[in-house]
Scaffold this active site. Sequence first.
Site, PDB file in Angstrom:
ATOM      1  N   GLN A 190       0.833  -1.189   0.000  1.00 55.34           N
ATOM      2  CA  GLN A 190       0.000   0.000   0.000  1.00 55.34           C
ATOM      3  C   GLN A 190       0.875   1.250   0.000  1.00 55.34           C
ATOM      4  O   GLN A 190       2.091   1.176   0.176  1.00 55.34           O
ATOM      5  CB  GLN A 190      -0.875   0.006   1.264  1.00 55.34           C
ATOM      6  CG  GLN A 190      -0.072  -0.022   2.546  1.00 55.34           C
ATOM      7  CD  GLN A 190      -0.849  -0.510   3.732  1.00 55.34           C
ATOM      8  OE1 GLN A 190      -2.061  -0.517   3.739  1.00 55.34           O
ATOM      9  NE2 GLN A 190      -0.148  -0.942   4.786  1.00 55.34           N
TER      10      GLN A 190
ATOM     11  N   ASP B  29       0.428  -0.595  13.151  1.00 53.47           N
ATOM     12  CA  ASP B  29       0.861   0.680  13.730  1.00 53.47           C
ATOM     13  C   ASP B  29       1.219   0.553  15.207  1.00 53.47           C
ATOM     14  O   ASP B  29       1.752   1.487  15.815  1.00 53.47           O
ATOM     15  CB  ASP B  29      -0.224   1.744  13.557  1.00 53.47           C
ATOM     16  CG  ASP B  29      -1.596   1.267  14.019  1.00 53.47           C
ATOM     17  OD1 ASP B  29      -1.677   0.580  15.054  1.00 53.47           O
ATOM     18  OD2 ASP B  29      -2.597   1.567  13.327  1.00 53.47           O
TER      19      ASP B  29
ATOM     20  N   GLU C   7       0.547  -8.888  10.775  1.00 52.53           N
ATOM     21  CA  GLU C   7       0.419  -7.711   9.904  1.00 52.53           C
ATOM     22  C   GLU C   7       0.961  -8.054   8.519  1.00 52.53           C
ATOM     23  O   GLU C   7       2.034  -8.643   8.385  1.00 52.53           O
ATOM     24  CB  GLU C   7       1.188  -6.538  10.502  1.00 52.53           C
ATOM     25  CG  GLU C   7       1.428  -5.366   9.568  1.00 52.53           C
ATOM     26  CD  GLU C   7       0.140  -4.701   9.093  1.00 52.53           C
ATOM     27  OE1 GLU C   7       0.055  -4.409   7.882  1.00 52.53           O
ATOM     28  OE2 GLU C   7      -0.764  -4.477   9.920  1.00 52.53           O
TER      29      GLU C   7
ATOM     30  N   ALA D 236      -3.611 -12.352   7.231  1.00 46.32           N
ATOM     31  CA  ALA D 236      -4.307 -12.832   8.424  1.00 46.32           C
ATOM     32  C   ALA D 236      -5.113 -14.097   8.140  1.00 46.32           C
ATOM     33  O   ALA D 236      -5.153 -15.013   8.974  1.00 46.32           O
ATOM     34  CB  ALA D 236      -5.214 -11.728   8.963  1.00 46.32           C
TER      35      ALA D 236
ATOM     36  N   ASP E   9      -8.177  -5.735  14.031  1.00 44.31           N
ATOM     37  CA  ASP E   9      -7.993  -4.299  13.775  1.00 44.31           C
ATOM     38  C   ASP E   9      -7.663  -4.116  12.300  1.00 44.31           C
ATOM     39  O   ASP E   9      -6.521  -3.857  11.915  1.00 44.31           O
ATOM     40  CB  ASP E   9      -6.863  -3.768  14.663  1.00 44.31           C
ATOM     41  CG  ASP E   9      -6.673  -2.265  14.529  1.00 44.31           C
ATOM     42  OD1 ASP E   9      -7.606  -1.592  14.060  1.00 44.31           O
ATOM     43  OD2 ASP E   9      -5.583  -1.770  14.881  1.00 44.31           O
TER      44      ASP E   9
END
Length: 544
Positions: free
Chosen positions: A279, A333, A353, A388, A406
């Site tokens: 990204q 994050d 992640e 994930a 999240d």
Amino acid sequence: MIEPQAPAPPGSAQPGDGPGGGPVRLPVRQGTGRFLVLAGVFVCAACGLVYELELVALATYLMGDSVTQASVVLSVMVFAMGIGSLAAKRLCRHAAAGFGAVEAVLALVGGCSAMALYAVFAWTGGWGGPWASGPRVLLVAFSLATGLLIGAEVPLLMELIQRIRRQDAGGAVADLFAADYVGALVGGLAFPFLLLPFLGQLTGALITGAVNAVVGGALVLGLFRQDLTRRARLLLVAANACVLAVLASAAVLVDDFERAARHALYGSDVRVALRTDVQEVVLTGGRDGRPLGLYLDGRLRVSGREELRYHEALVHPAMTGPHARVLVLGGGDGLAAREVLRHPGVRRVDVVELDADMVRLARRDPALSALNAHALDDPRVRVTTADAFDWLRGAPPAAYDVVVSDLPHPGITASTKLYSQEFYGLARRVLGPGGRLVVHGGPVASRPHDFWTVEATLRAAGLRTAPYRTRGRFVDVAAGPGRAPRDWGFVLAARTDPGLRLDPSGPRPRTLTEASLAADARAAARTRVPGLPPSTLVHPRYAG
């Protein structure tokens, strides 16, 4: 494979005849000429597919929902290609000049399309009103124009091949489309593996346009210059020179353009802007008292003024009960892990992640690492770079007391599999006795259908649910998808009634109380959309 020459039917123009029956004089042998034309077909097809993929990729990044954007671009382009082929029949008597003109215009339109779309989105995407759909209208316009020009290539190239040496229609079509399809394959592979990672979207499109212009102009001026008048040759040379000059100037200025566009999108306080393998990541603020902003693919993911309300609401209700072993899905994050580590009794936190560069930034950027309290460097935290969904498939059963999901909201197409019944079934499997799962379900006020589809999907996976939301105090002023939601929706789930409350022996949240949590649950319940079916891998139910 190039077919051997077939006998021409009686009365037809003989091999080597021009459009008026005169001979076509080539500077090379017929076999070499046909090879060069097919090589041109190959390159033009590769460039055409790059333009197509460029529009899809940029539209998905700027406007979200890759399925919708890809469908719009592809369907409009295929329709336009048919119209372009029909329109090109009028140019076949002047096939060489027509093909040269088409390629010059296609190089300019295709090469500049990405920059034009980005500019409109960056500077006008937040205008609203009648222009709210301006970027989408421009996307359709570029798809239509590019498709018309690509469609016009085929009949003109067919005419040029037949002028060199007449053959049966089936053989000519086979030769032409073989070169076209192989070129499309090369262009389709070059875009994600070469152009996008090494040149980026804007520079990659500009260089593709330059290649398109050079090959198209060289083919016509090199092989078929005798078909052109002196004036036509001069006009074609001038047109291609202008196109190359525009593309070259844009390539030189592309870095300055990107910086200016980022400032238009995110403000003038951009500190970090990087394109990872997953990204685009942009960090703003975080110094001199200015709040930190973390944008992922143009969407505000973390606001320094709001993140505490989000992460406390996400984590603390789920930590009531056993919480020695915690799994955080997403959360690169480090902010969800920070809230988890505030609870006594936490022995291990696994963070899964997808973006390793995001984790690296969370650890090394001074402002972001200070905001997450260096949680990812805590010895109890283990970070795994993985998808994930794939990671859960290999995770041991009953391994965690708490699972915190999240992840980006489900309306983003790339995230829909992480909000599916199958995904929640995998998450349920890794929960130990008394385990709890909490899911970020996106904004409730603006996307109630998506939020309650998440809740229905969790129930379909065999979990009982307790939906709630928390409201933000600020609304970010960034344009377009960067605008912050007015609220965030969450669903707490477990095999038995999860009981929405705070752990009395845990830390006291700064923005959350038992009373506010109960009020948030009642506020979410008032938005309920009943009777929604669950979302699955093969039948996603979330809106784009």
